[in-house]
Design an enzyme around this catalytic site. Structure first.
Site, PDB file in Angstrom:
ATOM      1  N   TYR A 190     -16.772  -4.579  -8.451  1.00  0.00           N
ATOM      2  CA  TYR A 190     -15.658  -4.549  -9.405  1.00  0.00           C
ATOM      3  C   TYR A 190     -16.180  -4.734 -10.830  1.00  0.00           C
ATOM      4  O   TYR A 190     -15.804  -3.995 -11.742  1.00  0.00           O
ATOM      5  CB  TYR A 190     -14.661  -5.649  -9.053  1.00  0.00           C
ATOM      6  CG  TYR A 190     -13.436  -5.686  -9.934  1.00  0.00           C
ATOM      7  CD1 TYR A 190     -12.410  -4.757  -9.773  1.00  0.00           C
ATOM      8  CD2 TYR A 190     -13.292  -6.649 -10.928  1.00  0.00           C
ATOM      9  CE1 TYR A 190     -11.278  -4.786 -10.581  1.00  0.00           C
ATOM     10  CE2 TYR A 190     -12.168  -6.691 -11.741  1.00  0.00           C
ATOM     11  CZ  TYR A 190     -11.164  -5.759 -11.554  1.00  0.00           C
ATOM     12  OH  TYR A 190     -10.053  -5.798 -12.358  1.00  0.00           O
TER      13      TYR A 190
ATOM     14  N   SER B 269     -11.482  -5.215 -17.664  1.00  0.00           N
ATOM     15  CA  SER B 269     -11.296  -6.564 -17.137  1.00  0.00           C
ATOM     16  C   SER B 269     -12.236  -7.468 -17.919  1.00  0.00           C
ATOM     17  O   SER B 269     -13.231  -6.989 -18.492  1.00  0.00           O
ATOM     18  CB  SER B 269     -11.647  -6.613 -15.652  1.00  0.00           C
ATOM     19  OG  SER B 269     -11.810  -7.944 -15.195  1.00  0.00           O
TER      20      SER B 269
END
Length: 245
Positions: free
Chosen positions: A148, A135
């Site tokens: 995350y 990401s």
């Protein structure tokens, strides 16, 4: 671009994984689609020659059993991942420990399990390519997204280390780093849990919008193909310029 390749896609029941399944099949790949959601079976049924397995990548032996069904493995798109806490943005001090453990179990240990099964299979077949989904949060930090972000930083580290180990074995390992993407993770959970985030997500990207899942899948397809034959250890941002700010 992927004609005749046997490729595994994890997290293939929805979002980027679903888009990848359709795009890779269009490029000629024979697919093994993996997801913990039984819906992955319907995805495979709709694609020529595709196979499926509903299993959990946090199980250390699960992917090795899946790989054994292929006569030879040519590539893998390790895309499965979760955001944790139902998509809610929470500070470190309020983030439940059990949710942190779930995120790490899937995004880090799950990828670890995949790599341990895939690398020997690729070596036995004379080489191949792996693409991992990290990401843009694998480069950056973000308030409320510590778990995350930490897990996606780990994906980058695993990608680079595996690339160095695989380089002399004709195995390339790269990662895609998406920005915000119109997937259920974001639109059905993240935006619902954080309405203010929904309003700001598009404008946070210099291109003024969020990505379509197909845009990430196309980048992964290129990295898996021979068109990227001298690319390994690379982290390819597909983020509309977000990380360039």
């Amino acid at each position: 671009m992927l004609e005749g390749r046997n490729i595994i896609v994890t997290g293939a029941a929805s979002g980027i994984g679903l888009a990848a399944a359709r795009i890779f099949a269009g490029y000629g790949a024979t697919l093994m689609l993996v997801d913990r959601d039984e819906a992955v079976r319907a995805v495979a049924d709709g694609l020529p020659g595709a196979h499926s397995c509903a299993c959990d990548i946090t199980d250390p032996g699960a992917l090795a059993e899946v790989i054994a069904r292929f006569p030879a493995l040519d590539g893998a798109f390790n895309n499965a991942g979760i955001e944790g806490a139902g998509g809610a943005l929470l500070p470190v001090t309020d983030y439940p420990d059990e949710e942190f453990d779930k995120v790490v179990a899937v995004n880090v240990r799950g990828l670890w399990n995949c790599l341990k099964a895939e690398l020997p299979a690729l070596q036995a077949n004379g080489g191949g390519a792996i693409v991992n989904t990290s990401s843009v949060m694998g480069w950056l930090g973000a308030a409320g997204m510590a778990a995350y972000s930490a897990s996606k930083h780990a994906v980058v580290g695993l990608t680079r280390s595996a690339a160095l180990e695989g380089a002399m074995l004709a195995i390339r390992v790269n990662a895609v780093l998406p920005g915000a993407v119109a997937t259920p993770m974001l639109t059905e959970r993240g935006f619902v849990a954080n309405p203010d985030f929904a309003a700001a997500a598009a404008s946070a990207h210099p291109m003024g919008r969020i990505a379509r899942p197909e845009e990430i899948a196309e980048a992964a397809a290129w990295l898996l193909s021979d068109k990227a034959s001298f690319v390994t250890g690379h982290t390819l941002a597909v983020d509309g310029g977000l990380s360039a700010r």
